[in-house]
Design an enzyme around this catalytic site. Structure first.
Site, short mmCIF file in Angstrom:
data_model
loop_
_atom_site.label_atom_id
_atom_site.label_comp_id
_atom_site.label_asym_id
_atom_site.label_seq_id
_atom_site.Cartn_x
_atom_site.Cartn_y
_atom_site.Cartn_z
CD GLU A 199 -15.43 -83.83 -12.16
OE1 GLU A 199 -14.78 -83.58 -11.13
OE2 GLU A 199 -15.70 -84.98 -12.53
CD GLU A 227 -13.75 -86.76 -15.99
OE1 GLU A 227 -13.60 -87.27 -14.86
OE2 GLU A 227 -13.35 -85.61 -16.29
O1 AHR Z 1 -10.40 -88.77 -14.30
C1 AHR Z 1 -9.83 -88.26 -13.15
C2 AHR Z 1 -10.54 -87.02 -12.64
O2 AHR Z 1 -11.83 -87.34 -12.23
C3 AHR Z 1 -10.74 -85.90 -13.64
O3 AHR Z 1 -9.65 -85.09 -13.76
C4 AHR Z 1 -11.88 -85.14 -13.02
O4 AHR Z 1 -12.65 -84.47 -13.98
C5 AHR Z 1 -12.65 -86.20 -12.26
O5 AHR Z 1 -12.93 -85.80 -10.97
#
Ligand code: AHR
Length: 574
Positions: free
Chosen positions: A245, A379
């Site tokens: 990110e 994610e």
């Molecule tokens: O999964 C939790 C968080 O969500 C991670 O660390 C980040 O990459 C995302 O914003």
């Protein structure tokens, strides 16, 4: 995840409108009784006629009642003689971040713990994860990755550098779980390593050293240090993420700035493992979009356009995408103690995954029509309000049958995009967000989401088979969703599998499956359902949501499967 912009739509209260149709649907007998009362008072003198009328209405009501007990019929056609793309087993990947009890307590208890462990890693957790054949684990983050300095996590346990974890609760990070412990864990569960290197607060030099430390077989200083720390053989690092990110917690970079970093890291951070030079080469994954906003379109366009004309000195194999089912930040939805309104709203939100994949694979298609670059959804999952009484920075939530349905819907979406989506990582594996496993000291419980991943094991590396059906609709207030979702695939031994989800939380569904291309005699497998939309497994009652056996025999060439409300069913066709 982009925390400022809502991915979603209306959370407006859902109107309960009790029309005659819905009354009949919910309680045909009540409907029929009230009608009888009215008839009696108005036509009391025509008793024999009335009796006939009542009989007719009663018969009609019983018919309606029995239809609703059987549920809707869905005709589903599968052509086993035709096949599509391979469902890469990597879409069943996991994510383990240094966050709350995702690592400490969840995986790592230390070799001196009373909790049964192998070199500090919990035996119960390892056994549970082996059963779902985890293809890859993303580590050490997440946002944590861009603050992780690998040297803090090597060497004798009592000499590890103790730091903080500012992203996640500001707690102490003991660094007792570092590179060797992660690689030991990966080998104990039989998985592959997906390591994210620190672009945000690290340097290309630091990342290059880490990869040399882990992978070289040559007698360099770093190789000797690795051997002295207990692992003379080079490690296999299957996947490397270049930052996390980077448009937000990973350094708030512009697309062009990140692209310049990507080129440098992709060139200088090398994998030296001799076994990974020709085949099994490490795949490099760039940071990609994290939502619907125009800036993510620009981001994706920038990376893909540069890649199309890239020079020999840099390359990538995947572009990541993050998408949580959350609504907005801070997360408004509860993970337990909710009703049918929130059940429908969350599932509506989660189905937006398909549109997001279409949007970004569309951009990728422009620059990469041959689909060389994978879209890696590294994610995804449900992100709810933290459970009361827990540290909000630990992202602790319960996991219900709603999450099982949500997981199946997303896995089906990934499978249907198998030609582009070749890897995905649910967030997160243990004790954090939509977890597979929850632990509390020596206790462990498997979540409904865990069971979906277990039931879907036959789909690892299976080949998609076309399936067609009318999804129907499930309506609740102002929410309308498809009633049914399904995928079909042939496993690596050629056996045909069906995965069917009944989204409707109230009505069963009868699936009449026509299978062409093979003679289908029967189907056997498992169904996961639960008494309530928010049913969960707890340490005290771990078996509320567990799969049950299901089977069907062919009738007139059709397999008839009865699916309970809010259920996920996976069967093999014999
Ligand atoms: O999964 C939790 C968080 O969500 C991670 O660390 C980040 O990459 C995302 O914003």
């Amino acid at each position: 995840m982009n925390r400022n912009n809502s991915v979603v739509s209306s959370l407006a209260p859902v109107k309960q409108c009790m029309t005659i149709t819905t009354m009949r649907k919910h309680n045909p007998i009540v409907f029929q009784r009230s009608l009888n009362d009215k008839l009696r008072s108005s036509f009391g003198c025509f008793k024999p006629l009335l009796r006939h009328l009542v009989l007719i209405i009663f018969t009609f009501a019983v018919l309606v009642a029995s239809t609703s007990a059987v549920g809707q019929k869905v005709e589903l056609s599968v052509d086993a003689s035709k096949t599509g793309a391979k469902i890469d087993r990597n879409i069943f990947g996991q994510f383990a971040e240094h966050l709350g009890h995702g690592i400490y307590g969840g995986i790592w208890v230390g070799p001196d713990s009373k909790i049964p462990n192998t070199r500090g890693i919990r035996n119960d957790v390892v056994a549970a994860l082996k059963a779902i054949k985890v293809p890859n684990v993303r580590w050490p983050g997440g946002c944590f990755a861009d603050e992780y300095h690998w040297r803090n996590g090597i060497g004798p346990a009592n000499k590890r550098v103790v730091t903080l974890n500012p992203n996640w609760g500001g707690v102490i990070e003991p660094n007792t779980f570092g590179t060797h412990e992660f690689m030991d864990f990966i080998s104990q569960i039989g998985s592959e390593a997906y390591v994210s290197v620190n672009v945000g607060s690290g340097t290309p030099h630091e990342a290059a050293d880490w990869l040399e430390y882990m992978t070289t077989a040559q007698p360099t200083t770093l190789e000797k240090e690795r051997a002295a720390n207990g692992h003379p053989a080079p490690y296999k690092i299957a996947y490397m993420g270049v930052g996390n990110e980077s448009w937000d917690c990973g350094g708030n970079m512009s697309p062009d700035y990140y692209l310049s970093q990507l080129k440098i890291y992709s060139h200088f951070v090398r994998n030296f493992n001799p076994a990974q030079q020709d085949k099994d080469q490490m795949l490099k994954i760039a940071v990609g979009p994290g939502g619907e906003e125009p800036r993510f379109v620009e981001w994706t366009d920038t990376i893909m356009k540069a890649w199309q004309h890239h020079q020999w000195s840099w390359d990538i194999n995947g572009l990541s995408m993050h998408s949580y089912t959350v609504g907005h930040f801070p997360p408004p939805y509860k993970s337990v103690g909710f009703g049918e309104d929130e059940y429908g709203q969350i599932l509506k939100l989660t189905l937006q995954m398909d549109g997001l994949i279409n949007r970004y694979s569309g951009i990728m298609d422009k620059y990469d029509p041959d689909k060389k670059i994978a879209l890696v959804v590294d994610e995804w999952g449900a992100w709810y309000a933290p459970l009361p009484g827990t540290n909000p920075g630990f992202l602790v939530q319960q996991n219900s049958i709603r999450d099982a349905v949500l997981a199946a819907l997303n896995l089906n979406i990934f499978a249907r995009h198998a030609d582009r989506v070749r890897m995905a990582n649910i967030a997160q594996m243990i004790n954090v967000l939509q977890a597979m496993i929850m632990t509390d000291k020596e206790k462990m419980v498997l979540t409904p989401t865990y069971y979906v991943f277990k039931m879907y094991v036959p789909f690892h590396d299976a080949t998609l088979v076309p399936v067609s059906f009318d999804t129907g609709t499930y309506t609740h207030g102002d929410i309308t969703l498809p009633r049914v979702d399904a995928i079909a695939a042939k496993d690596t031994n050629g056996k045909l599998w069906l995965a069917i989800t009944n989204i409707d939380p109230d009505q069963p569904v009868e699936i009449d499956a026509n299978v062409a291309g093979i003679t289908a005699r029967s189907a056997t497998g498992q169904t996961l359902t639960a008494p309530k939309v928010d049913s969960v497994n707890t340490f005290e009652s771990p078996n509320t949501v567990v799969p049950k056996s299901v089977s069907a025999t062919a009738q007139d060439g059709k397999l008839v499967l009865k699916l309970p409300p809010k259920s996920v069913t996976v069967v093999s066709v014999e």
